[in-house]
Design an enzyme around this catalytic site. Structure first.
Site, PDB file in Angstrom:
ATOM      1  N   ARG A  55       0.951  -1.374  -0.008  1.00  0.00           N
ATOM      2  CA  ARG A  55       0.002   0.162  -0.200  1.00  0.00           C
ATOM      3  C   ARG A  55       0.993   1.229  -0.115  1.00  0.00           C
ATOM      4  O   ARG A  55       2.017   1.221   0.301  1.00  0.00           O
ATOM      5  CB  ARG A  55      -0.899   0.070   1.527  1.00  0.00           C
ATOM      6  CG  ARG A  55      -2.045  -1.104   1.178  1.00  0.00           C
ATOM      7  CD  ARG A  55      -2.790  -0.806   2.341  1.00  0.00           C
ATOM      8  NE  ARG A  55      -2.132  -1.241   3.562  1.00  0.00           N
ATOM      9  CZ  ARG A  55      -1.691  -0.256   4.662  1.00  0.00           C
ATOM     10  NH1 ARG A  55      -2.014   1.101   4.363  1.00  0.00           N
ATOM     11  NH2 ARG A  55      -0.922  -0.525   5.618  1.00  0.00           N
ATOM     12  N   LYS A 196      -8.641  -2.649   0.925  1.00  0.00           N
ATOM     13  CA  LYS A 196      -8.496  -1.849   1.993  1.00  0.00           C
ATOM     14  C   LYS A 196      -9.245  -0.351   1.912  1.00  0.00           C
ATOM     15  O   LYS A 196      -9.468   0.019   2.997  1.00  0.00           O
ATOM     16  CB  LYS A 196      -7.087  -1.315   2.383  1.00  0.00           C
ATOM     17  CG  LYS A 196      -6.222  -2.512   2.808  1.00  0.00           C
ATOM     18  CD  LYS A 196      -6.895  -3.294   4.061  1.00  0.00           C
ATOM     19  CE  LYS A 196      -6.107  -4.492   4.544  1.00  0.00           C
ATOM     20  NZ  LYS A 196      -6.768  -5.153   5.653  1.00  0.00           N
ATOM     21  N   HIS A 215     -10.673  -4.984  12.386  1.00  0.00           N
ATOM     22  CA  HIS A 215      -9.481  -5.666  11.749  1.00  0.00           C
ATOM     23  C   HIS A 215      -9.062  -6.941  12.313  1.00  0.00           C
ATOM     24  O   HIS A 215      -8.127  -6.996  13.226  1.00  0.00           O
ATOM     25  CB  HIS A 215      -8.312  -4.657  11.457  1.00  0.00           C
ATOM     26  CG  HIS A 215      -7.107  -5.081  10.599  1.00  0.00           C
ATOM     27  ND1 HIS A 215      -5.985  -4.571  10.699  1.00  0.00           N
ATOM     28  CD2 HIS A 215      -7.430  -5.848   9.239  1.00  0.00           C
ATOM     29  CE1 HIS A 215      -5.248  -5.208   9.617  1.00  0.00           C
ATOM     30  NE2 HIS A 215      -6.312  -5.839   8.729  1.00  0.00           N
ATOM     31  N   SER A 233       0.997  -8.075  12.097  1.00  0.00           N
ATOM     32  CA  SER A 233       1.803  -9.223  11.505  1.00  0.00           C
ATOM     33  C   SER A 233       2.848 -10.039  12.330  1.00  0.00           C
ATOM     34  O   SER A 233       3.554  -9.212  13.104  1.00  0.00           O
ATOM     35  CB  SER A 233       2.498  -8.622  10.166  1.00  0.00           C
ATOM     36  OG  SER A 233       3.183  -9.487   9.374  1.00  0.00           O
ATOM     37  N   LYS A 237      -1.835 -14.706  13.987  1.00  0.00           N
ATOM     38  CA  LYS A 237      -3.198 -14.526  14.054  1.00  0.00           C
ATOM     39  C   LYS A 237      -3.556 -15.506  12.911  1.00  0.00           C
ATOM     40  O   LYS A 237      -4.835 -16.359  13.205  1.00  0.00           O
ATOM     41  CB  LYS A 237      -3.463 -13.093  13.457  1.00  0.00           C
ATOM     42  CG  LYS A 237      -5.065 -12.888  13.384  1.00  0.00           C
ATOM     43  CD  LYS A 237      -5.500 -11.336  12.947  1.00  0.00           C
ATOM     44  CE  LYS A 237      -5.136 -11.128  11.343  1.00  0.00           C
ATOM     45  NZ  LYS A 237      -5.492  -9.829  11.099  1.00  0.00           N
ATOM     46  N   THR A 238      -2.973 -15.623  11.697  1.00  0.00           N
ATOM     47  CA  THR A 238      -3.758 -16.729  10.755  1.00  0.00           C
ATOM     48  C   THR A 238      -3.527 -17.943  11.385  1.00  0.00           C
ATOM     49  O   THR A 238      -4.281 -18.928  11.143  1.00  0.00           O
ATOM     50  CB  THR A 238      -2.605 -16.392   9.417  1.00  0.00           C
ATOM     51  OG1 THR A 238      -2.930 -15.366   9.023  1.00  0.00           O
ATOM     52  CG2 THR A 238      -3.206 -17.493   8.164  1.00  0.00           C
ATOM     53  N   ASP A 252      -9.851 -11.454   7.899  1.00  0.00           N
ATOM     54  CA  ASP A 252      -9.282 -10.042   8.108  1.00  0.00           C
ATOM     55  C   ASP A 252     -10.086  -9.090   8.592  1.00  0.00           C
ATOM     56  O   ASP A 252      -9.610  -8.120   9.253  1.00  0.00           O
ATOM     57  CB  ASP A 252      -8.699  -9.715   6.787  1.00  0.00           C
ATOM     58  CG  ASP A 252      -7.678  -8.624   6.875  1.00  0.00           C
ATOM     59  OD1 ASP A 252      -6.746  -8.810   7.696  1.00  0.00           O
ATOM     60  OD2 ASP A 252      -7.642  -7.701   5.990  1.00  0.00           O
ATOM     61  N   ARG A 317       1.585 -12.214  -2.004  1.00  0.00           N
ATOM     62  CA  ARG A 317       0.136 -12.387  -1.349  1.00  0.00           C
ATOM     63  C   ARG A 317      -0.369 -13.641  -2.415  1.00  0.00           C
ATOM     64  O   ARG A 317      -0.308 -13.691  -3.523  1.00  0.00           O
ATOM     65  CB  ARG A 317      -0.605 -11.252  -1.214  1.00  0.00           C
ATOM     66  CG  ARG A 317       0.124  -9.998  -0.416  1.00  0.00           C
ATOM     67  CD  ARG A 317      -0.683 -10.232   0.924  1.00  0.00           C
ATOM     68  NE  ARG A 317      -0.185  -9.196   1.880  1.00  0.00           N
ATOM     69  CZ  ARG A 317      -0.708  -9.056   2.870  1.00  0.00           C
ATOM     70  NH1 ARG A 317      -1.663  -9.711   3.205  1.00  0.00           N
ATOM     71  NH2 ARG A 317      -0.491  -7.985   3.622  1.00  0.00           N
TER      72      ARG A 317
END
Length: 528
Positions: A55, A196, A215, A233, A237-238, A252, A317
């Protein structure tokens, strides 16, 4: 002079070659024919995004319009741009697209029909349109017939802004107008800007309907118990939300309403650097025909993806529909949360591996959004470094962060939801001295939190951070639960804990001077 955006866009979509709501196979075929990407041996489409592999937050703007002027939290995250400049940029972008082939996707943001936002995405690239189709919620044939977009994303990656004319900071722009109900994106090929931008829109619209946008990831157990996982990150979490014993609602973006929790998206956007079948089988198996890969190195002869390579970026990604995950909840809705997990990777090694938070502490740690970078992971990082991302998603918050924190506190109160802070970072010392918390222990602690077992044990109060720390937890050694006990040098622990506490206090005072009541729930200033 102001233009009629709806009519101008309709004129363009009527005059040019437009491909509307193409199915996945046709979008893939066209992207390959147009040289936008290549197929891997698994059938995924890999595209390169050029110089922008992430981004561009410094190029993101919100139009300064009368209806939103007093609501937006203006600053580095929400940079204002005058309405006249936006109208000029808008006209130039739409004129630029008049002789282009365009791709249109009509769908939704928000799996709960009560709160969903009908959206339209107009793309210059076929692969960007495929990305939108996989990431947003796809309509049924009947829904498509009745679809009326309430927000439109116009993405012209090859259009370059002129800062002197358009009021941007560079040739790249992501500009959001709430009055025109449009997002303009250009000068970058990074597809994540679409995802986003719509999340930012939802972060503005949902609170007006008493829905908390979050989020976070969410999953549900076999008994219907819902869990939310917040974390930056590197916090796990994943990994922790992708529990084979539970079912994924989303990875997400979610909303929390009086109906329960719902996924804002229809897909997942997973990092795939160092991806392996053994380490993350769900993501590995989701990468197949229809999946969009970004900036992955692919062997020209074999089509095999090299997930270990960071030739283009570490931010590689994979974008795929959420139903590519076995057992995913379709549609992505669940009941009221039964537990909330805040994840942090504390490389100072001083936060407890799990602790229970009061409502006030939950609001404090939500606003803090803490994790840390580990020594040695980046050039020049020789000691632990703190990272604070407000509400675990500061780049996407149009309103003042305290608005979201107060909503969280109200919902925790109303639903009596337990909140836990889980440290997946270091124990026995800081990074470089201690060791990373064993994943088996972390899983056991999360399982105990979600099952309600941690509601039955005794707690002690951490003297520095004020957290409630369990004295026992199934399948976890008791000495692991008290971080000070895992350090050989107790004085070094005390010094390190005081250091981190001071960083929390400094960050909070700097960002939220008006939130004095919430600040009382934070760490105590170290005694000099």
């Amino acid at each position: 002079m102001e233009i009629n955006t709806v009519q101008k866009l309709a004129d363009i979509l009527g005059a040019t070659k437009v491909y509307r709501n193409l199915p996945v196979p046709q979008l893939v075929e066209m992207a390959v024919k147009r040289g936008e990407g290549v197929l891997t041996d698994k059938g995924a489409l890999n595209a390169l995004t050029g110089k922008f592999t992430g981004r561009s937050p410094k190029d993101k703007f919100v139009v300064d319009e009368a209806s939103v002027r007093d609501k937006i939290n203006w600053g580095p995250v929400n940079q204002p741009i005058p309405s006249e400049k936006f109208q000029l940029l808008q006209q130039d972008v739409l004129n630029y697209l008049q002789d282009k082939e365009l791709f249109v996707f009509d769908g939704f943001a928000g799996a709960d029909e009560t709160y969903r936002l009908p959206i339209r995405v107009v793309n210059e690239y076929a692969w960007h349109n495929l990305f939108a189709r996989q990431l947003f919620i796809r309509p049924s044939a009947a829904e498509l017939e009745q679809h009326q977009a309430e927000f439109t994303v116009v993405y012209a990656p090859t259009f370059k802004a002129n800062p002197a004319v358009h009021g941007t900071n560079s040739e790249t722009f992501i500009v959001l107008s709430f009055e025109q109900k449009m997002v303009l994106i250009g000068g970058t090929e990074y597809a994540g800007e679409m995802k986003k931008s719509i999340f930012s829109v939802m972060n503005y619209l949902l609170p007006e309907q008493n829905v908390l946008p979050m989020h976070c990831s969410a999953n549900v157990g076999k008994e219907g118990d819902v869990a939310l996982f917040f974390g930056l990150s590197g916090t796990g979490k994943t990994t922790l939300s992708a529990d084979p014993e539970r079912f994924l609602i989303g990875d997400d973006e979610h909303g929390w309403s009086d109906n329960g929790v719902f996924n804002i998206e229809g897909g997942c956007y997973a990092k795939c650097i160092k991806l392996s079948e053994e380490g993350e089988p769900q993501i590995w198996n989701a990468i197949r025909f229809g999946t969009v890969l970004e900036n992955v190195v692919v062997d020209e002869a074999t089509g095999i993806a090299d997930y270990d390579s960071d030739k283009y970026t570490e931010n590689t990604r994979a974008a795929y529909p959420v139903d590519a995950i076995k057992g995913a909840v379709i549609p992505g809705v669940g009941g009221q949360p039964n537990a909330i997990i805040f994840l942090t990777a504390d490389s100072f090694g001083v936060l407890p591996p799990i602790s229970k938070l009061s409502k006030e502490q939950a609001m404090y740690h939500f606003l803090s959004g803490y994790t840390s970078k580990m020594a040695g992971t980046e050039r020049g990082v020789t000691a632990p470094q703190t990272e604070f991302s407000t509400c675990f998603g500061s780049p996407f918050l149009p309103l003042h962060p305290v608005v979201y924190a107060e909503m969280l506190g109200q919902k925790i109160d109303q639903r009596e939801v337990p909140v836990y802070l889980v440290n997946t970072g270091w124990t026995g010392g800081p990074a470089g001295v201690g060791s990373r918390m064993k994943l088996a222990y972390t899983r056991a602690m999360v399982t105990a939190a979600l099952s309600g077992e941690l509601e039955k044990v005794e707690y002690v109060t951490d003297p520095v951070f004020g957290l409630q720390v369990p004295t026992t937890c199934p399948n976890v050694p008791a000495e692991v639960l008290q971080p000070r006990n895992t350090w050989q040098d107790k004085e070094a622990y005390d010094k390190q804990a005081a250091d981190l506490a001071g960083r929390f206090i400094e960050n909070f005072q700097k960002k939220f001077p008006e939130a004095a009541e919430i600040a009382k729930a934070g760490p105590k200033a170290p005694v000099q």
